[in-house]
Design a protein around this motif. Structure first.
Motif, PDB file in Angstrom:
ATOM      1  N   UNK A  24      43.538 -33.259  -0.359  1.00 12.37           N
ATOM      2  CA  UNK A  24      43.456 -32.409  -1.549  1.00 12.37           C
ATOM      3  C   UNK A  24      44.445 -32.829  -2.621  1.00 12.37           C
ATOM      4  N   UNK A  25      44.006 -32.851  -3.871  1.00 12.56           N
ATOM      5  CA  UNK A  25      44.859 -33.252  -4.983  1.00 12.56           C
ATOM      6  C   UNK A  25      45.775 -32.095  -5.389  1.00 12.56           C
ATOM      7  N   UNK A  26      47.050 -32.404  -5.557  1.00 14.96           N
ATOM      8  CA  UNK A  26      47.996 -31.388  -6.031  1.00 14.96           C
ATOM      9  C   UNK A  26      48.201 -31.586  -7.531  1.00 14.96           C
ATOM     10  N   UNK A  27      47.235 -31.096  -8.305  1.00 15.06           N
ATOM     11  CA  UNK A  27      47.269 -31.262  -9.752  1.00 15.06           C
ATOM     12  C   UNK A  27      47.671 -29.949 -10.404  1.00 15.06           C
ATOM     13  N   UNK A  28      48.451 -30.061 -11.477  1.00 16.39           N
ATOM     14  CA  UNK A  28      48.887 -28.886 -12.210  1.00 16.39           C
ATOM     15  C   UNK A  28      48.602 -29.063 -13.693  1.00 16.39           C
ATOM     16  N   UNK A  29      48.594 -27.949 -14.406  1.00 17.86           N
ATOM     17  CA  UNK A  29      48.495 -28.013 -15.855  1.00 17.86           C
ATOM     18  C   UNK A  29      47.099 -28.307 -16.356  1.00 17.86           C
TER      19      UNK A  29
END
Length: 292
Positions: A24-29
């Motif tokens: 899973x990608x830990x993307x923010x913003x």
């Protein structure tokens, strides 16, 4: 429901892309900056012969996808030309990311090149703290037909022009799905931002005809529920973009207004559309329109 089949010579197509990640990608913003970054990186790495862009003096610029699609302002006599692409939508997945990339008239010729370079170079980039993210599949946004799957193009598959739904003359609500970025100071910020962007695209890639005079909008604003919002362009960027979110209630929509709203539902309104800003959808009194 009636559809917009022609808009001043502009034709636009959609690539519905799915990225697959090992974890899973830990993307923010805000995802727009991230997506534009990887798209630009892939197109540049796969086509440019220099370590940094030198499009102004490069003899290959007339056929190179990077300045022709991604950075047309680097071309001679094109410093005011909008890019013929934009990010339209994105959605995080359990192990990946899905997004749609829209291509306007001349960019269609470079679609295959762009997908090949994205497939080739994306696994080398660090995305959400991991490498090995890959382009899993691509569908034609208009038909839903798969055109690319696991590094291979589907034989005979093609992209079809998008034909957005036309609102009728009944009252509608316009929802701003991403911030509307505009210099226009007016109680109805959508009109000026939409007219300006579409006119610039028609001038560059369509028939060049004037869309509408800059005066009275082709609808009446019944209510405006808007609020300012500031977005950081990307995780590693200090640039902050200011826009408006919320919704507008419109009535007394003219045929011109219906055509402009339909075209803008894919082409967006205002500035920074390559980052996905200015995306909206309109809502009829009883249900949402079918376009996305």
């Amino acid at each position: 429901m009636p559809r917009l089949t022609d808009f001043h010579g502009l034709r636009f197509y959609g690539l519905d892309c799915t990225l697959h990640s090992p974890q899973p990608l830990s993307l923010r913003g805000y995802y727009g900056g991230l997506l534009r970054g990887i798209l630009g990186h892939a197109l540049f790495r796969g086509n440019c012969v220099y370590p940094e862009p030198h499009c102004v003096e490069c003899a290959l610029r007339s056929g190179c996808p990077y300045p022709q699609v991604f950075k047309p302002h680097l071309l001679p006599d094109a410093d005011d030309r909008l890019p013929p692409y934009l990010l339209h939508h994105w959605k995080p997945l359990p192990t990946g990311l899905r997004f749609s990339l829209l291509l306007i008239n001349p960019a269609l010729a470079y679609a295959e090149n762009w997908l090949r370079q994205l497939d080739r170079f994306l696994p080398e980039l660090e995305l959400g703290g991991q490498r090995g993210v890959r382009l899993h599949e691509v569908h034609d946004l208009a038909s839903g037909q798969r055109v690319f799957h696991e590094s291979r193009f589907v034989p005979g598959a093609q992209l079809n022009p998008l034909q957005p739904a036309l609102p009728d003359d009944k009252p509608i609500t316009v929802q701003l799905l991403t911030p509307l970025v505009s210099k226009h100071q007016h109680p109805d910020p959508l009109w000026g931002a939409l007219r300006t962007r579409l006119q610039r695209l028609v001038n560059a890639y369509g028939d060049g005809q004037p869309l509408a005079p800059p005066g009275t909008a082709p609808w009446r604003v019944v209510a405006a529920r808007l609020r300012p919002q500031t977005i950081t362009q990307g995780l590693d960027s200090r640039r902050r973009i200011h826009g408006l979110c919320g919704e507008l209630e419109l009535a007394e929509l003219t045929p011109l207004g219906a055509h402009l709203l339909a075209a803008g539902s894919y082409l967006h309104a205002g500035g920074e559309a390559t980052l996905g800003f200015g995306r909206y959808r309109w809502q009829a009194p009883s249900e949402f329109s079918p376009h996305r």
